[in-house]
Design a protein around this motif. Structure first.
Motif, PDB file in Angstrom:
ATOM      1  N   ALA A   1       6.155  -3.981 -21.608  1.00  0.00           N
ATOM      2  CA  ALA A   1       6.969  -4.339 -20.449  1.00  0.00           C
ATOM      3  C   ALA A   1       6.072  -4.487 -19.230  1.00  0.00           C
ATOM      4  O   ALA A   1       5.388  -3.543 -18.826  1.00  0.00           O
ATOM      5  CB  ALA A   1       8.036  -3.276 -20.204  1.00  0.00           C
ATOM      6  N   SER A   2       6.072  -5.677 -18.661  1.00  0.00           N
ATOM      7  CA  SER A   2       5.247  -5.959 -17.487  1.00  0.00           C
ATOM      8  C   SER A   2       6.151  -6.148 -16.274  1.00  0.00           C
ATOM      9  O   SER A   2       7.206  -6.788 -16.373  1.00  0.00           O
ATOM     10  CB  SER A   2       4.408  -7.219 -17.718  1.00  0.00           C
ATOM     11  N   ASN A   3       5.762  -5.586 -15.141  1.00  0.00           N
ATOM     12  CA  ASN A   3       6.601  -5.679 -13.948  1.00  0.00           C
ATOM     13  C   ASN A   3       5.759  -5.653 -12.686  1.00  0.00           C
ATOM     14  O   ASN A   3       4.653  -5.104 -12.669  1.00  0.00           O
ATOM     15  CB  ASN A   3       7.615  -4.541 -13.932  1.00  0.00           C
ATOM     16  N   LYS A   4       6.318  -6.230 -11.632  1.00  0.00           N
ATOM     17  CA  LYS A   4       5.618  -6.283 -10.347  1.00  0.00           C
ATOM     18  C   LYS A   4       6.645  -6.302  -9.225  1.00  0.00           C
ATOM     19  O   LYS A   4       7.648  -7.015  -9.303  1.00  0.00           O
ATOM     20  CB  LYS A   4       4.733  -7.521 -10.274  1.00  0.00           C
ATOM     21  N   VAL A   5       6.401  -5.508  -8.180  1.00  0.00           N
ATOM     22  CA  VAL A   5       7.262  -5.463  -7.002  1.00  0.00           C
ATOM     23  C   VAL A   5       6.432  -5.864  -5.785  1.00  0.00           C
ATOM     24  O   VAL A   5       5.286  -5.429  -5.643  1.00  0.00           O
ATOM     25  CB  VAL A   5       7.852  -4.054  -6.786  1.00  0.00           C
ATOM     26  N   THR A   6       7.015  -6.681  -4.920  1.00  0.00           N
ATOM     27  CA  THR A   6       6.346  -7.098  -3.686  1.00  0.00           C
ATOM     28  C   THR A   6       7.237  -6.768  -2.501  1.00  0.00           C
ATOM     29  O   THR A   6       8.434  -7.074  -2.509  1.00  0.00           O
ATOM     30  CB  THR A   6       6.045  -8.599  -3.693  1.00  0.00           C
ATOM     31  N   PHE A   7       6.658  -6.126  -1.481  1.00  0.00           N
ATOM     32  CA  PHE A   7       7.386  -5.790  -0.254  1.00  0.00           C
ATOM     33  C   PHE A   7       6.689  -6.465   0.927  1.00  0.00           C
ATOM     34  O   PHE A   7       5.466  -6.396   1.058  1.00  0.00           O
ATOM     35  CB  PHE A   7       7.425  -4.283  -0.035  1.00  0.00           C
ATOM     36  N   GLN A   8       7.498  -7.100   1.797  1.00  0.00           N
ATOM     37  CA  GLN A   8       6.953  -7.721   2.997  1.00  0.00           C
ATOM     38  C   GLN A   8       7.648  -7.163   4.228  1.00  0.00           C
ATOM     39  O   GLN A   8       8.879  -7.179   4.335  1.00  0.00           O
ATOM     40  CB  GLN A   8       7.111  -9.236   2.985  1.00  0.00           C
ATOM     41  N   ASN A   9       6.856  -6.658   5.185  1.00  0.00           N
ATOM     42  CA  ASN A   9       7.370  -6.174   6.457  1.00  0.00           C
ATOM     43  C   ASN A   9       7.774  -7.373   7.305  1.00  0.00           C
ATOM     44  O   ASN A   9       6.953  -8.252   7.576  1.00  0.00           O
ATOM     45  CB  ASN A   9       6.305  -5.335   7.160  1.00  0.00           C
ATOM     46  N   THR A  10       9.034  -7.418   7.716  1.00  0.00           N
ATOM     47  CA  THR A  10       9.512  -8.596   8.453  1.00  0.00           C
ATOM     48  C   THR A  10       8.980  -8.656   9.879  1.00  0.00           C
ATOM     49  O   THR A  10       9.052  -9.703  10.522  1.00  0.00           O
ATOM     50  CB  THR A  10      11.049  -8.608   8.483  1.00  0.00           C
ATOM     51  N   ASN A  11       8.459  -7.540  10.415  1.00  0.00           N
ATOM     52  CA  ASN A  11       7.902  -7.547  11.770  1.00  0.00           C
ATOM     53  C   ASN A  11       6.437  -7.970  11.766  1.00  0.00           C
ATOM     54  O   ASN A  11       6.014  -8.822  12.543  1.00  0.00           O
ATOM     55  CB  ASN A  11       8.047  -6.165  12.414  1.00  0.00           C
ATOM     56  N   THR A  12       5.645  -7.371  10.883  1.00  0.00           N
ATOM     57  CA  THR A  12       4.216  -7.683  10.841  1.00  0.00           C
ATOM     58  C   THR A  12       3.894  -8.811   9.869  1.00  0.00           C
ATOM     59  O   THR A  12       2.786  -9.353   9.899  1.00  0.00           O
ATOM     60  CB  THR A  12       3.423  -6.441  10.417  1.00  0.00           C
ATOM     61  N   LEU A  13       4.842  -9.125   8.967  1.00  0.00           N
ATOM     62  CA  LEU A  13       4.664 -10.124   7.908  1.00  0.00           C
ATOM     63  C   LEU A  13       3.608  -9.711   6.885  1.00  0.00           C
ATOM     64  O   LEU A  13       3.197 -10.513   6.042  1.00  0.00           O
ATOM     65  CB  LEU A  13       4.312 -11.502   8.489  1.00  0.00           C
ATOM     66  N   GLN A  14       3.187  -8.441   6.946  1.00  0.00           N
ATOM     67  CA  GLN A  14       2.238  -7.954   5.951  1.00  0.00           C
ATOM     68  C   GLN A  14       2.936  -7.797   4.602  1.00  0.00           C
ATOM     69  O   GLN A  14       4.032  -7.248   4.510  1.00  0.00           O
ATOM     70  CB  GLN A  14       1.652  -6.620   6.384  1.00  0.00           C
ATOM     71  N   SER A  15       2.297  -8.279   3.539  1.00  0.00           N
ATOM     72  CA  SER A  15       2.874  -8.234   2.206  1.00  0.00           C
ATOM     73  C   SER A  15       2.064  -7.300   1.315  1.00  0.00           C
ATOM     74  O   SER A  15       0.834  -7.315   1.331  1.00  0.00           O
ATOM     75  CB  SER A  15       2.898  -9.638   1.590  1.00  0.00           C
ATOM     76  N   THR A  16       2.769  -6.459   0.536  1.00  0.00           N
ATOM     77  CA  THR A  16       2.127  -5.500  -0.357  1.00  0.00           C
ATOM     78  C   THR A  16       2.748  -5.605  -1.733  1.00  0.00           C
ATOM     79  O   THR A  16       3.977  -5.663  -1.866  1.00  0.00           O
ATOM     80  CB  THR A  16       2.297  -4.061   0.156  1.00  0.00           C
ATOM     81  N   SER A  17       1.914  -5.617  -2.776  1.00  0.00           N
ATOM     82  CA  SER A  17       2.408  -5.711  -4.150  1.00  0.00           C
ATOM     83  C   SER A  17       1.915  -4.530  -4.974  1.00  0.00           C
ATOM     84  O   SER A  17       0.836  -3.983  -4.710  1.00  0.00           O
ATOM     85  CB  SER A  17       1.935  -7.014  -4.807  1.00  0.00           C
ATOM     86  N   THR A  18       2.695  -4.156  -5.960  1.00  0.00           N
ATOM     87  CA  THR A  18       2.293  -3.091  -6.866  1.00  0.00           C
ATOM     88  C   THR A  18       1.277  -3.610  -7.880  1.00  0.00           C
ATOM     89  O   THR A  18       1.185  -4.815  -8.134  1.00  0.00           O
ATOM     90  CB  THR A  18       3.498  -2.530  -7.622  1.00  0.00           C
ATOM     91  N   ASP A  19       0.522  -2.688  -8.448  1.00  0.00           N
ATOM     92  CA  ASP A  19      -0.438  -3.007  -9.511  1.00  0.00           C
ATOM     93  C   ASP A  19      -0.117  -2.099 -10.692  1.00  0.00           C
ATOM     94  O   ASP A  19      -0.821  -1.133 -10.967  1.00  0.00           O
ATOM     95  CB  ASP A  19      -1.868  -2.788  -9.014  1.00  0.00           C
ATOM     96  N   ASN A  20       0.961  -2.413 -11.381  1.00  0.00           N
ATOM     97  CA  ASN A  20       1.472  -1.534 -12.422  1.00  0.00           C
ATOM     98  C   ASN A  20       0.870  -1.856 -13.785  1.00  0.00           C
ATOM     99  O   ASN A  20       0.791  -3.022 -14.159  1.00  0.00           O
ATOM    100  CB  ASN A  20       3.000  -1.672 -12.532  1.00  0.00           C
ATOM    101  N   PRO A  21       0.468  -0.853 -14.540  1.00  0.00           N
ATOM    102  CA  PRO A  21       0.042  -1.101 -15.922  1.00  0.00           C
ATOM    103  C   PRO A  21       1.249  -1.451 -16.783  1.00  0.00           C
ATOM    104  O   PRO A  21       2.403  -1.217 -16.395  1.00  0.00           O
ATOM    105  CB  PRO A  21      -0.577   0.234 -16.348  1.00  0.00           C
ATOM    106  N   MET A  22       1.007  -2.006 -17.941  1.00  0.00           N
ATOM    107  CA  MET A  22       2.098  -2.366 -18.846  1.00  0.00           C
ATOM    108  C   MET A  22       2.752  -1.118 -19.420  1.00  0.00           C
ATOM    109  O   MET A  22       2.079  -0.202 -19.880  1.00  0.00           O
ATOM    110  CB  MET A  22       1.597  -3.261 -19.975  1.00  0.00           C
ATOM    111  N   GLY A  23       4.070  -1.083 -19.385  1.00  0.00           N
ATOM    112  CA  GLY A  23       4.805   0.009 -19.996  1.00  0.00           C
ATOM    113  C   GLY A  23       4.962  -0.212 -21.490  1.00  0.00           C
ATOM    114  O   GLY A  23       4.986  -1.357 -21.954  1.00  0.00           O
ATOM    115  N   THR A  24       5.102   0.882 -22.246  1.00  0.00           N
ATOM    116  CA  THR A  24       5.204   0.779 -23.706  1.00  0.00           C
ATOM    117  C   THR A  24       6.322   1.679 -24.238  1.00  0.00           C
ATOM    118  O   THR A  24       6.061   2.679 -24.906  1.00  0.00           O
ATOM    119  CB  THR A  24       3.864   1.149 -24.373  1.00  0.00           C
ATOM    120  N   PRO A  25       7.581   1.362 -23.966  1.00  0.00           N
ATOM    121  CA  PRO A  25       8.684   2.148 -24.533  1.00  0.00           C
ATOM    122  C   PRO A  25       8.684   2.087 -26.062  1.00  0.00           C
ATOM    123  O   PRO A  25       8.361   1.055 -26.657  1.00  0.00           O
ATOM    124  CB  PRO A  25       9.930   1.463 -23.962  1.00  0.00           C
TER     125      PRO A  25
END
Length: 411
Positions: A69-93
């Motif tokens: 299972a591969s996943n990625k979340v991205t958050f952007q601050n609407t005031n500064t417009l700075q964008s940050t993304s997660t660096d998640n390893p692959m999950g293995t249920p």
């Protein structure tokens, strides 16, 4: 020692991005058909409804499987417009199950699964670092069960649930210029499940199941603080290594499921499920340390974060077509609600209203079966406005799953 009340955030995954922390990856065949539950073809039905074991065609059935299972979340601050993304390893249920019918009216079984668990990793210096930098989560469900066939068309089943959990959570403590790691590897809890399985007509299967809440208790947790100067430790009541202790109670929520499968022709069937999740019992996250004054209450060792979750629903629809007696094609789609509103969004367990499309193929080789499945999630972007955390912006996510399952039905 004071107590720490921690939510399911500590023992729950973020693979699904919706429905709270529930990861719908407990059967490869089921995933291919939108993770629907009314399928009593082999022991994989055991996790979904123990009563389904009574309708498995073979006397002995064994299944096992796993996912990437591969996943990625991205958050952007609407005031500064700075964008940050997660660096998640692959999950293995993973999952495995066995079902055996010693006499005609009685079936016994055992299910192992990992319905909660993943890793989310944000940059260590991102703007939400006080909430989470990295969160590693593992949970293991062990379920012995029994099913009784009450009539040719009806069975009842019940299971005992034992849960083992692990958490490893890093976040910043900016008022002292450092960080804290919360860790426990021996959390455990107990619950139960039960269900009814109906086959009033050879063409129709109906599954009704309930899984209880589980309060997972962590009794030997360790909080390890790191600060620029070791001289800070004694001022905070910590030992020379910066360690503090905690206990925890981790509530996991209840789940209700109604599923049905109808065979329109000997080759073609359609399945549908409705899931209801009792997330409203998760109202806040309270951290109460034994000594460390890093909280936000009158008692400085206590930190309280409102969560305000609400109950949520999932709607699933899947289908299977038998091209031959050996090859099966499967498709599905489902919609999973997030259990909280935009003003309660939290980055340690990001959740979105999500559409998921699934598909797969199955192969039967006499007593053996091989199933392959995949899913692509389309989480809906969110406008984040959590005033309790001072957390504002826009969040979006992507996710996909691949699974391989094996089954053996010798007799």
């Amino acid at each position: 020692m004071k107590k720490i009340l921690v939510s399911t955030a500590l023992l729950a995954g973020v693979l699904s991005y919706a429905g709270g922390f529930r990861v719908s990856l407990q059967g490869v065949k089921q995933l291919a058909m939108a993770h629907t539950s009314a399928h009593a073809e082999d022991a994989s039905v055991a996790f979904f409804n123990p009563a389904g074991m009574s309708f498995i065609p073979s006397k002995l059935s064994i299944v096992a499987g796993g996912f990437g299972a591969s996943n990625k979340v991205t958050f952007q601050n609407t005031n500064t417009l700075q964008s940050t993304s997660t660096d998640n390893p692959m999950g293995t249920p993973l999952y495995a199950a066995i079902a055996y019918r010693p006499i005609d009216k009685l079936s016994v079984g055992f299910s192992f699964s990992t319905p909660f668990g993943s890793t989310i990793e944000w940059p260590s210096d991102w703007e939400g670092k006080e909430m989470v930098q990295k969160l590693e989560l593992k949970s293991f469900y062990f379920q012995p069960m029994v099913s009784v066939k009450m009539a040719d068309w009806l069975s009842f089943g019940a299971s005992y649930i034992y849960v083992k959990g692990q958490v490893n959570w890093d976040k910043a403590v900016t008022q002292f210029g450092g960080s804290v790691n919360l860790k426990d590897e021996k959390a455990s809890g107990h619950g139960y499940g039960f269900g009814f399985y109906f086959r009033p007509d050879p063409k129709l299967d109906v599954s009704i199941a309930y899984r209880s809440p589980v309060d997972v208790k962590a009794k030997k947790g360790v909080a390890t603080f790191q600060f620029p100067k070791a001289s800070i430790y004694p001022l905070l009541g910590l030992d020379g290594t910066g360690k503090d202790s905690f206990t925890a109670t981790l509530p996991l929520v209840e789940e209700y499921t109604i599923g049905l499968t109808y065979k329109f022709t000997p080759k073609w069937l359609v399945s549908a499920d409705f899931n209801y999740h009792g997330w409203s019992r998760y109202t806040q996250l309270t951290l109460d340390f034994a000594h460390a004054p890093v909280g936000n209450q009158t008692d400085p060792t206590i930190s309280v974060s409102p969560k305000n979750f609400r109950n949520s629903k999932t709607f699933r629809l899947g289908t299977q077509y038998a091209f031959t007696n050996m090859i099966y094609g499967r498709l599905g789609a489902y919609y999973d609600e997030s259990p909280y509103s935009d003003d309660n969004f939290i980055p340690e367990t990001p959740s979105f209203n999500t559409y998921v499309v699934t598909g797969g193929v199955g192969f039967k080789l006499k007593q053996f079966g091989v199933d392959v499945a995949g899913g692509y999630a389309m989480p809906q972007a969110r406008t984040v406005s959590n005033k309790n955390l001072g957390f504002y912006g826009q969040a979006k996510a992507t996710a996909f799953y691949l699974g391989l399952g094996l089954s053996y039905n010798p007799f």
